[in-house]
Structures are given as C-alpha cells and as structure tokens.
Scaffold this motif. Structure first.
Motif, PDB file in Angstrom:
ATOM      1  N   VAL A  57     -31.292  34.706 -72.699  1.00  0.00           N
ATOM      2  CA  VAL A  57     -29.828  35.403 -73.118  1.00  0.00           C
ATOM      3  C   VAL A  57     -29.622  36.293 -74.031  1.00  0.00           C
ATOM      4  O   VAL A  57     -30.146  35.649 -75.103  1.00  0.00           O
ATOM      5  N   THR A  58     -29.119  37.773 -73.547  1.00  0.00           N
ATOM      6  CA  THR A  58     -28.634  38.176 -74.337  1.00  0.00           C
ATOM      7  C   THR A  58     -26.479  38.466 -74.449  1.00  0.00           C
ATOM      8  O   THR A  58     -26.970  38.497 -73.275  1.00  0.00           O
ATOM      9  N   PHE A  59     -26.299  38.027 -75.825  1.00  0.00           N
ATOM     10  CA  PHE A  59     -24.877  38.512 -75.225  1.00  0.00           C
ATOM     11  C   PHE A  59     -23.650  39.089 -76.345  1.00  0.00           C
ATOM     12  O   PHE A  59     -25.632  39.031 -78.200  1.00  0.00           O
ATOM     13  N   SER A  60     -23.242  40.039 -76.066  1.00  0.00           N
ATOM     14  CA  SER A  60     -22.174  40.692 -77.420  1.00  0.00           C
ATOM     15  C   SER A  60     -21.912  41.244 -77.998  1.00  0.00           C
ATOM     16  O   SER A  60     -20.353  39.502 -77.502  1.00  0.00           O
ATOM     17  N   LEU A  65     -18.588  34.486 -74.356  1.00  0.00           N
ATOM     18  CA  LEU A  65     -19.745  33.371 -74.215  1.00  0.00           C
ATOM     19  C   LEU A  65     -19.707  32.556 -72.854  1.00  0.00           C
ATOM     20  O   LEU A  65     -21.052  32.323 -72.005  1.00  0.00           O
ATOM     21  N   ASN A  66     -18.226  32.172 -72.870  1.00  0.00           N
ATOM     22  CA  ASN A  66     -18.412  31.840 -71.261  1.00  0.00           C
ATOM     23  C   ASN A  66     -18.535  32.246 -69.788  1.00  0.00           C
ATOM     24  O   ASN A  66     -18.500  31.773 -68.983  1.00  0.00           O
ATOM     25  N   ARG A  67     -18.630  33.803 -70.447  1.00  0.00           N
ATOM     26  CA  ARG A  67     -18.556  34.685 -68.865  1.00  0.00           C
ATOM     27  C   ARG A  67     -20.630  35.502 -68.752  1.00  0.00           C
ATOM     28  O   ARG A  67     -21.191  36.016 -68.118  1.00  0.00           O
ATOM     29  N   VAL A  68     -20.871  34.989 -70.443  1.00  0.00           N
ATOM     30  CA  VAL A  68     -22.470  35.461 -69.975  1.00  0.00           C
ATOM     31  C   VAL A  68     -23.491  34.198 -69.696  1.00  0.00           C
ATOM     32  O   VAL A  68     -23.325  32.924 -69.834  1.00  0.00           O
ATOM     33  N   ASP A  90     -16.404  30.606 -76.336  1.00  0.00           N
ATOM     34  CA  ASP A  90     -15.753  32.351 -76.550  1.00  0.00           C
ATOM     35  C   ASP A  90     -15.633  32.326 -78.119  1.00  0.00           C
ATOM     36  O   ASP A  90     -13.980  32.076 -78.645  1.00  0.00           O
ATOM     37  N   ALA A  91     -15.783  33.544 -78.831  1.00  0.00           N
ATOM     38  CA  ALA A  91     -14.995  33.937 -79.483  1.00  0.00           C
ATOM     39  C   ALA A  91     -14.712  35.031 -79.889  1.00  0.00           C
ATOM     40  O   ALA A  91     -14.784  35.227 -80.592  1.00  0.00           O
ATOM     41  N   GLU A  92     -14.435  35.400 -78.545  1.00  0.00           N
ATOM     42  CA  GLU A  92     -13.796  36.940 -78.287  1.00  0.00           C
ATOM     43  C   GLU A  92     -12.868  36.884 -79.235  1.00  0.00           C
ATOM     44  O   GLU A  92     -12.584  38.285 -79.947  1.00  0.00           O
ATOM     45  N   SER A  93     -11.697  36.384 -78.754  1.00  0.00           N
ATOM     46  CA  SER A  93     -10.215  36.821 -79.804  1.00  0.00           C
ATOM     47  C   SER A  93     -10.763  36.577 -81.675  1.00  0.00           C
ATOM     48  O   SER A  93     -10.085  37.278 -81.983  1.00  0.00           O
ATOM     49  N   SER A  94     -11.424  35.939 -81.961  1.00  0.00           N
ATOM     50  CA  SER A  94     -11.813  35.840 -83.350  1.00  0.00           C
ATOM     51  C   SER A  94     -12.506  37.655 -83.777  1.00  0.00           C
ATOM     52  O   SER A  94     -11.891  37.239 -84.637  1.00  0.00           O
ATOM     53  N   ALA A  95     -13.498  37.454 -83.453  1.00  0.00           N
ATOM     54  CA  ALA A  95     -14.424  38.678 -83.101  1.00  0.00           C
ATOM     55  C   ALA A  95     -13.479  39.947 -83.190  1.00  0.00           C
ATOM     56  O   ALA A  95     -13.590  40.812 -83.866  1.00  0.00           O
ATOM     57  N   GLU A  96     -12.050  39.678 -81.982  1.00  0.00           N
ATOM     58  CA  GLU A  96     -11.690  41.623 -82.290  1.00  0.00           C
ATOM     59  C   GLU A  96     -10.597  40.648 -83.194  1.00  0.00           C
ATOM     60  O   GLU A  96     -10.187  42.002 -82.911  1.00  0.00           O
ATOM     61  N   CYS A 147      -7.991  36.438 -90.380  1.00  0.00           N
ATOM     62  CA  CYS A 147      -8.868  37.490 -89.372  1.00  0.00           C
ATOM     63  C   CYS A 147     -10.820  36.767 -90.157  1.00  0.00           C
ATOM     64  O   CYS A 147     -11.693  35.989 -89.042  1.00  0.00           O
ATOM     65  N   SER A 148     -10.766  36.345 -92.113  1.00  0.00           N
ATOM     66  CA  SER A 148     -11.533  35.862 -91.568  1.00  0.00           C
ATOM     67  C   SER A 148     -12.724  34.618 -91.600  1.00  0.00           C
ATOM     68  O   SER A 148     -13.989  34.311 -90.952  1.00  0.00           O
ATOM     69  N   SER A 149     -11.252  33.701 -92.308  1.00  0.00           N
ATOM     70  CA  SER A 149     -11.656  32.348 -91.647  1.00  0.00           C
ATOM     71  C   SER A 149     -11.875  31.823 -89.780  1.00  0.00           C
ATOM     72  O   SER A 149     -12.783  31.038 -89.969  1.00  0.00           O
ATOM     73  N   ALA A 150     -11.027  32.792 -89.576  1.00  0.00           N
ATOM     74  CA  ALA A 150     -10.788  32.854 -87.612  1.00  0.00           C
ATOM     75  C   ALA A 150     -12.385  33.157 -87.146  1.00  0.00           C
ATOM     76  O   ALA A 150     -12.747  32.874 -86.443  1.00  0.00           O
ATOM     77  N   TRP A 151     -12.949  34.077 -88.285  1.00  0.00           N
ATOM     78  CA  TRP A 151     -14.200  34.441 -87.702  1.00  0.00           C
ATOM     79  C   TRP A 151     -15.382  33.790 -88.416  1.00  0.00           C
ATOM     80  O   TRP A 151     -16.688  33.595 -87.680  1.00  0.00           O
ATOM     81  N   ALA A 152     -15.484  33.086 -89.097  1.00  0.00           N
ATOM     82  CA  ALA A 152     -16.241  32.253 -89.557  1.00  0.00           C
ATOM     83  C   ALA A 152     -16.490  30.578 -89.066  1.00  0.00           C
ATOM     84  O   ALA A 152     -17.064  30.600 -88.348  1.00  0.00           O
ATOM     85  N   LYS A 153     -15.509  30.506 -88.393  1.00  0.00           N
ATOM     86  CA  LYS A 153     -14.640  29.138 -87.258  1.00  0.00           C
ATOM     87  C   LYS A 153     -15.317  29.674 -86.387  1.00  0.00           C
ATOM     88  O   LYS A 153     -16.295  28.917 -85.676  1.00  0.00           O
ATOM     89  N   GLY A 154     -15.343  30.956 -85.209  1.00  0.00           N
ATOM     90  CA  GLY A 154     -15.467  31.198 -84.139  1.00  0.00           C
ATOM     91  C   GLY A 154     -16.932  31.872 -84.639  1.00  0.00           C
ATOM     92  O   GLY A 154     -17.962  30.922 -83.715  1.00  0.00           O
ATOM     93  N   LEU A 155     -17.788  31.807 -85.195  1.00  0.00           N
ATOM     94  CA  LEU A 155     -18.871  32.267 -85.953  1.00  0.00           C
ATOM     95  C   LEU A 155     -20.373  31.148 -86.009  1.00  0.00           C
ATOM     96  O   LEU A 155     -21.662  30.327 -85.107  1.00  0.00           O
TER      97      LEU A 155
END
Length: 239
Positions: A57-60, A65-68, A90-96, A147-155
């Motif tokens: 599995v490869t994702f970027s 993730l729910n589309r991979v 799905d980490a899309e919102s936090s990453a974006e 955004c850093s807190s949201a992305w840390a949680k998403g990661l």
C-alpha cells in the motif's frame, strides 16, 4: 512622509528582521517535509500451511486514507474471497491545514522582509503599520499552534491506521481463525515527524517575534516616554 523604496539590509541584522528570515526558513522546511510526501506500507498475511500473501500500500499527501485501497474489488486472499477494503481514517483536513498555514507564513514573512529592507522608513513613521504587523504576528503564532496540534493528532491516527493493530481492525480476514496479519514493512514517517517539530518551532518563533514587533508600535514608545517623564519629573520650586 517619504514613500520611496530604499534598499537597506540592516534590519535583517536586527532581531526584527532576522527572526523573519528564520520564520521563512522554518516555513519552507515545514512545507517541504509534509506536502508532496509519499509513504509505503507492506502487510504480510500468514495463511497457515506455509502459505502467505502480501499487500503493498502506498499513500501520499494529503493522506486521504479512506480512499486508499488495501484490497481491490473481488480480491482473493488465503483462498478466501475478500471484499474491497480501504484503509481507515483520513488525515486530509489536518495535513492541508498545516500546509496552508506554512504557505501563508512563507508569504507573510517574505512580505514583511520586503517591507523591512525597502520601506522601513515608512514602516516606522506610520502609527498603524507596526500595530497591524503585531496583530498579524500574534494571529500567525496562534494558527501555527492550532495547525501543528491538529497535524500531530492526524499523524498519530495515520500511524495507528497503517500499523499492525490498525490493519487487523480494518481487514476482516485478519480476524478469521488461522490467518495472521503483520505489517512487515512499516511506513517511514520520520520526515512527517520532522514536519510536526518544525510546526511547533514556528509557534515559538512567531510568538517570540511578537515582542520585537511590539517594540516598534506606538504602545511601546508611549509607555517608554511616560516612564521617562516619571523618572525625570519636575518638582515645585519653593518660594
């Protein structure tokens, strides 16, 4: 008031401009270590009787993730039919959100550096420019924290979803008797970890920079002037 462009790199040697250079650099690193990043996970299924299957599995970015696809439609694993299965989460919102703030910080720091090095005389003669700069700096510090807190949680959620425990919870076949699922090649997310570090470093830089911008405002100069007046106050002359 003189409004012409006057190139002067002296502010870059001062904390006001130097910190802006650091903010630009850390925004670039935060953006580069998150946006455009791709990771790969290999899942091994041990079916018993010496047979096994492998899922690659490869994702970027932006990590939807729910589309991979973990298992394609009408797949067969361990001699059993398996329904189409996607990764969970799905980490899309936090990453974006993180990348958007990095781009905004990069553009603002460049604009501020242009102002400091070309229009510092206008900046310091204006009552409102330093105040607006201070407000924008404080807002950017807050946005970086969010955004850093949201992305840390998403990661963190993404690591769980692509780890052994997450894969076992996602793929129904892994819960059947005689089938063991293991992530044998874990996604390398060191670069994404670095992006979180740069995110929180930006919080510190922007929050600290607020003090140097505050010193340019009318509020600071009025406070300093009033303190001097108190220190050198006049006393009534006796008759």
């Amino acid at each position: 008031m003189m409004t012409g462009f006057r190139l002067n790199f002296a502010p870059v040697k001062e904390p006001l401009g130097f910190v802006k250079v650091l903010e630009w650099l850390t925004a670039v690193f935060a953006l580069g270590s998150c946006g455009g990043y791709s990771v790969r996970t290999v899942v091994s299924l041990f079916c018993g009787q010496g047979t096994n299957e492998t899922l690659d599995v490869t994702f970027s970015y932006p990590f939807r993730l729910n589309r991979v696809l973990l298992v394609e439609r009408n797949g067969t694993l361990c001699n059993r039919p398996v329904a189409e299965t996607h990764l969970m989460g799905d980490a899309e919102s936090s990453a974006e959100f993180f990348v958007a703030i990095a781009v905004l910080a990069l553009l603002y720091s460049l604009g501020a550096l242009l102002t400091y090095t070309g229009y510092l005389h206008v900046y310091r003669e204006s009552d409102y420019a330093p105040m607006l700069d201070l407000a924008a700096t404080a807002i950017m510090a807050t946005l970086w924290l969010l955004c850093s807190s949201a992305w840390a949680k998403g990661l963190q959620n993404m690591k769980y979803a692509t780890g052994t425990v997450g894969i076992r919870a996602t793929l129904a076949l892994c819960q059947e008797e005689g089938v063991v699922c293991e992530v044998t090649e874990l996604a390398n997310m060191r670069t994404l970890n670095v992006s979180v570090v740069f995110g929180y470093l930006n919080v510190i830089l922007w929050a600290g920079n607020a003090w140097f911008v505050y010193k340019e405002t009318l509020w600071h100069s009025q406070k300093y002037t009033s303190q001097e007046a108190v220190g050198h106050g006049t006393f009534p002359v006796p008759f």
